[in-house]
Design an enzyme around this catalytic site. Structure first.
Site, PDB file in Angstrom:
ATOM      1  CG  HIS A 137      29.790  -6.261  13.342  1.00 35.43           C
ATOM      2  ND1 HIS A 137      29.488  -4.968  13.722  1.00 35.43           N
ATOM      3  CD2 HIS A 137      29.523  -7.035  14.431  1.00 35.43           C
ATOM      4  CE1 HIS A 137      29.063  -4.969  14.990  1.00 35.43           C
ATOM      5  NE2 HIS A 137      29.070  -6.211  15.424  1.00 35.43           N
TER       6      HIS A 137
HETATM    7 ZN   LIG Z   1      26.316  -7.368  19.089  1.00 31.72          ZN
END
Ligand SMILES: [Zn+2]
Length: 323
Positions: A137
């Site tokens: 992320h």
């Molecule tokens: Zn995850």
């Protein structure tokens, strides 16, 4: 009988575990799953494990991380509130930033370095597993979802800088963590030598990141609570076809397998319903497909928010070791 299992390298450092006065327990993540997975393997293989082990020489350096992150983002890492937001533990904003950098970010730096070493080892021997990493992320200018540093982007940029990969080499990024790997999509927004396969729960974070989803070359979105049988069916349907279309056009030089164990049914965040056996089958299917096409593969652990996560990881590594 001749052994058919390829040489495997396991990259691990005791520096991977995260502890910050117990505050880390406010996140469902088991911040010691790395040493727990290693301990299980050690228990089983004893001193023989050392011949597969690659030690991590040091944490990743600032100048290396600046290959994949902006200087503006770098400055925010000196502010506790920004770190607390990226780590998704609001209480951390009350601690001094230097303490967070030492207790939380330093283990992640060890892990990022481990991912780079694992990718190098995969190019040399065929298969390597970093018992941490997979921070999918982390964007160039923003950390989120417990991901501060983009080890995945660094693998590509650093190996290119070292001429172990050419800028024109095809690279496969295969993300089977339950969450969509939005940070990686942003990192490679315009770099189409990195081919992205992402199978994820479409009903959870980062649901609203359409720009990231548009970048995926082969997207397999799954509904909340997908069963193990449906998950494996979708994987078997889409992954070989994706690999074949990629391999037909150019030889893939490296696969980066982000093998999140948050697809497990008892995971608190993943929202999928795979059994322990399903997770193992998933991993073994991926390795078999990549091995058949002779693609060197590095596996990263990524997410996994159940107390069983370390056992799932150890089961895959145990199988790769051929026991
Ligand atoms: Zn995850």
């Amino acid at each position: 009988m001749q052994r058919t299992t390829p040489p495997l390298k396991i990259i691990y450092s005791p520096g991977y575990d995260i502890s910050c006065f117990g505050i880390e327990r406010l996140h469902p993540f088991d911040s010691r799953k790395y040493s727990r997975a290693w301990a299980l393997l050690k228990q089983e293989f004893g001193p023989a494990l050392s011949k597969f082990h690659v030690r991590v020489d040091r944490p990743v350096r600032d100048e290396e991380l600046l290959l994949v992150h902006s200087p503006e983002y770098w400055r925010t890492l000196r502010i506790s509130a920004h770190l607390a937001a990226a780590l998704e533990i609001p209480l951390l904003k009350y601690l001094p930033a230097w303490l967070l950098r030492w207790r939380v970010l330093r283990p992640m730096r060890w892990a990022v370095r481990g991912s780079v070493l694992a990718a190098r080892a995969a190019l040399e021997t065929g298969v390597a597993v970093n018992l941490s990493g997979g921070y999918h992320h982390a964007k160039p200018s923003q950390g989120e979802g417990f991901c501060v540093f983009s080890d995945i982007a660094l693998i590509v940029r650093q190996l290119r800088a070292e001429h172990l990969l050419a800028a024109t080499d095809a690279i496969l990024y295969l993300d089977l963590d339950a969450h969509q790997g939005n940070g990686v999509c942003h990192q490679f927004q315009t770099d189409h030598q990195v081919h992205i396969f992402d199978m994820y729960n479409e009903d959870i974070y980062p649901r609203s990141d359409q720009q990231a989803r548009d970048r995926i070359d082969c997207a397999v979105p799954l509904p909340f609570n997908t069963s193990g049988a449906d998950y494996l069916r979708a994987l078997q349907q889409w992954l070989p076809a994706c690999l074949d279309s990629q391999c037909r056009s150019e030889k893939v030089k490296l696969a980066i397998y982000n093998a999140g164990t948050d697809v497990f049914v008892r995971d608190k965040l993943g929202g999928l319903a795979l059994s322990e056996q399903d997770v193992l089958q998933r991993d073994l299917f991926v390795f078999a497909e990549l091995r058949r096409r002779q693609i060197p593969t590095v596996m990263l652990l990524s997410g996994g928010y159940s107390p069983e996560s370390h056992r799932l990881v150890a089961a895959t590594v145990r199988n790769l070791l051929g026991s």
